[in-house]
Design a protein around this motif. Structure first.
Motif, mmCIF file in Angstrom:
data_model
loop_
_atom_site.group_PDB
_atom_site.id
_atom_site.type_symbol
_atom_site.label_atom_id
_atom_site.label_comp_id
_atom_site.label_asym_id
_atom_site.label_seq_id
_atom_site.Cartn_x
_atom_site.Cartn_y
_atom_site.Cartn_z
ATOM 1 N N LEU A 140 0.830 -1.194 0.000
ATOM 2 C CA LEU A 140 0.000 0.000 0.000
ATOM 3 C C LEU A 140 0.874 1.257 0.000
ATOM 4 O O LEU A 140 2.077 1.185 0.268
ATOM 5 C CB LEU A 140 -0.906 -0.018 1.235
ATOM 6 N N PRO A 141 0.286 2.441 -0.290
ATOM 7 C CA PRO A 141 1.068 3.680 -0.260
ATOM 8 C C PRO A 141 1.747 3.934 1.082
ATOM 9 O O PRO A 141 2.774 4.608 1.140
ATOM 10 C CB PRO A 141 0.018 4.757 -0.561
ATOM 11 N N SER A 142 1.183 3.399 2.156
ATOM 12 C CA SER A 142 1.790 3.566 3.476
ATOM 13 C C SER A 142 3.069 2.765 3.632
ATOM 14 O O SER A 142 3.802 2.933 4.597
ATOM 15 C CB SER A 142 0.789 3.138 4.550
ATOM 16 N N GLY A 143 3.336 1.848 2.690
ATOM 17 C CA GLY A 143 4.486 0.969 2.795
ATOM 18 C C GLY A 143 4.148 -0.377 3.399
ATOM 19 O O GLY A 143 4.974 -1.290 3.413
ATOM 20 N N LYS A 144 2.932 -0.534 3.887
ATOM 21 C CA LYS A 144 2.507 -1.784 4.504
ATOM 22 C C LYS A 144 2.138 -2.810 3.437
ATOM 23 O O LYS A 144 1.482 -2.481 2.453
ATOM 24 C CB LYS A 144 1.312 -1.524 5.419
ATOM 25 N N THR A 145 2.557 -4.055 3.632
ATOM 26 C CA THR A 145 2.222 -5.145 2.710
ATOM 27 C C THR A 145 1.082 -5.962 3.301
ATOM 28 O O THR A 145 1.140 -6.386 4.462
ATOM 29 C CB THR A 145 3.442 -6.043 2.458
ATOM 30 N N VAL A 146 0.038 -6.185 2.509
ATOM 31 C CA VAL A 146 -1.142 -6.917 2.987
ATOM 32 C C VAL A 146 -1.521 -7.999 1.986
ATOM 33 O O VAL A 146 -1.169 -7.943 0.808
ATOM 34 C CB VAL A 146 -2.350 -5.966 3.194
ATOM 35 N N ASN A 147 -2.249 -9.002 2.479
ATOM 36 C CA ASN A 147 -2.809 -10.051 1.624
ATOM 37 C C ASN A 147 -4.192 -9.624 1.158
ATOM 38 O O ASN A 147 -5.032 -9.232 1.978
ATOM 39 C CB ASN A 147 -2.903 -11.378 2.376
ATOM 40 N N VAL A 148 -4.425 -9.708 -0.127
ATOM 41 C CA VAL A 148 -5.723 -9.348 -0.692
ATOM 42 C C VAL A 148 -6.389 -10.613 -1.221
ATOM 43 O O VAL A 148 -5.782 -11.369 -1.987
ATOM 44 C CB VAL A 148 -5.562 -8.325 -1.833
ATOM 45 N N THR A 149 -7.623 -10.851 -0.794
ATOM 46 C CA THR A 149 -8.380 -12.012 -1.265
ATOM 47 C C THR A 149 -8.913 -11.752 -2.667
ATOM 48 O O THR A 149 -9.556 -10.728 -2.922
ATOM 49 C CB THR A 149 -9.552 -12.319 -0.316
ATOM 50 N N LEU A 150 -8.635 -12.673 -3.562
ATOM 51 C CA LEU A 150 -9.100 -12.532 -4.944
ATOM 52 C C LEU A 150 -10.560 -12.963 -5.029
ATOM 53 O O LEU A 150 -10.944 -13.997 -4.463
ATOM 54 C CB LEU A 150 -8.253 -13.390 -5.876
ATOM 55 N N PRO A 151 -11.402 -12.213 -5.729
ATOM 56 C CA PRO A 151 -12.802 -12.622 -5.863
ATOM 57 C C PRO A 151 -12.941 -13.896 -6.693
ATOM 58 O O PRO A 151 -12.081 -14.205 -7.520
ATOM 59 C CB PRO A 151 -13.452 -11.420 -6.574
ATOM 60 N N LYS A 152 -14.013 -14.631 -6.468
ATOM 61 C CA LYS A 152 -14.257 -15.850 -7.245
ATOM 62 C C LYS A 152 -14.384 -15.494 -8.729
ATOM 63 O O LYS A 152 -15.040 -14.527 -9.093
ATOM 64 C CB LYS A 152 -15.537 -16.531 -6.778
#
Length: 327
Positions: A176-188
């Motif tokens: 993200l722009p904040s520099g934080k890395t996150v897991n994003v769930t992909l839609p079906k």
């Protein structure tokens, strides 16, 4: 505050994309979460944030380039008066005319009073200048408008996902722009080019305003074996000549693990076989299929025995491989 272009390390004629890219790089490098014991990094992160608030916004960038605001977004004072300055109102009847160089009551220069006003910008009130009266007359009675809260810009993020991620984990990582890395769930049934909106995960707003959204565009990484067509996958499966003639069980890769595909005897090159449910997830909850196209591969080197066999076979069992449309 240093020049925002030099803070971000870009030229003044840099494109919006280059500016955004430079900010992302600095934010990721100097984010406080990754540099908890480094005050210098935290300072660099704050500088980058401030710089992007100026040149990352079209309107503010134009004002900065014209010299109307400084590197902190504050209006600049020009010698002729309050050019472009709208942060204050109602200087009071006792105040001198615009452009007057002496302060009210002779208690200080006009520039001193201005410096005093600018020094309290954003505090919600102004301090009395040297020549102002206690009753609020003159320049000391000026009141500052609170700067408006504005929503931050949306962040365009590209997530390059593997076909294995789509089938097995159903998630992808984004920064993200904040520099934080996150897991994003992909839609079906996610498709190449589909966008996922992450509310409030974009760039921060001005003056405490809400952050924008992060728009994650999903892009499929090319696969060395499989071609994507909708929710189906296509695979070319090489066969030896004897596997095609005699039939065989051939180990065939899928995204969820290899399976043994039964190839019937006398199989022609180009024949397509279907493995049900071995494709990509669909929006209805199922999976597409894996379509396997057989490709007969001849031996890498000539073989005398094979030549002798083929000559005899041609005499004994001739057949047509091409239809009349090729005549």
């Amino acid at each position: 505050m240093r020049d925002p272009y030099s803070v971000l390390g870009v030229a003044k004629n840099a494109s919006e994309g280059d500016i955004k890219k430079a900010f992302r790089k600095l934010a990721k490098k100097y984010h406080p979460d990754q540099n908890k014991d480094d005050p210098t990094a935290q300072k660099r992160f704050s500088e980058a944030n401030q710089a992007y608030e100026i040149v990352g916004d079209k309107e503010k960038r134009a004002k900065f380039d014209r010299g109307e605001i400084d590197a902190e977004g504050k209006p600049r004072f020009h010698a002729g008066g309050f050019d472009g300055f709208t942060g204050y109102e109602d200087f009071g009847a006792a105040g001198g005319a615009r452009g007057t160089r002496s302060g009210a009551g002779g208690g200080g220069s006009f520039d001193d009073i201005l410096n005093d006003i600018f020094g309290s910008f954003g505090s919600g009130r102004t301090r009395a200048g040297p020549g102002a009266s206690a009753g609020g007359g003159g320049f000391g009675g000026a009141r500052a408008k609170a700067p408006p809260k504005t929503q931050g810009a949306n962040a365009d993020i590209t997530a390059r996902v593997t076909l294995e991620d789509i089938v097995n984990s159903g998630k992808t990582q984004v920064t993200l722009p904040s520099g934080k890395t996150v897991n994003v769930t992909l839609p079906k049934g996610v498709v190449d080019g589909e966008k996922i909106r992450l509310k409030g995960q974009g760039y921060p707003g001005d003056n405490g305003g809400p952050a924008g959204d992060a728009l994650v565009e999903v892009r499929f990484k090319p696969h060395k074996l499989f071609e994507v067509k909708g929710s189906d996958l296509h695979l070319d499966l090489p066969l030896t000549l004897y596997e095609a003639v005699l039939g065989a069980k051939v180990r065939t890769p899928t995204l969820s693990g290899a399976v043994n595909l039964t190839v019937p005897a006398n199989a022609s090159s180009g024949k397509t076989m279907r493995l049900k449910g071995k494709g990509l997830p669909t929006k209805t909850g199922g999976h597409g299929d894996l379509l396997v196209k057989l490709q007969i591969v001849m031996p890498p080197h000539g073989d005398d025995e094979l030549d002798t066999l083929m000559k005899a076979w041609k005499e004994i069992t001739p057949y047509r491989a091409r239809g009349p449309e090729f005549d």
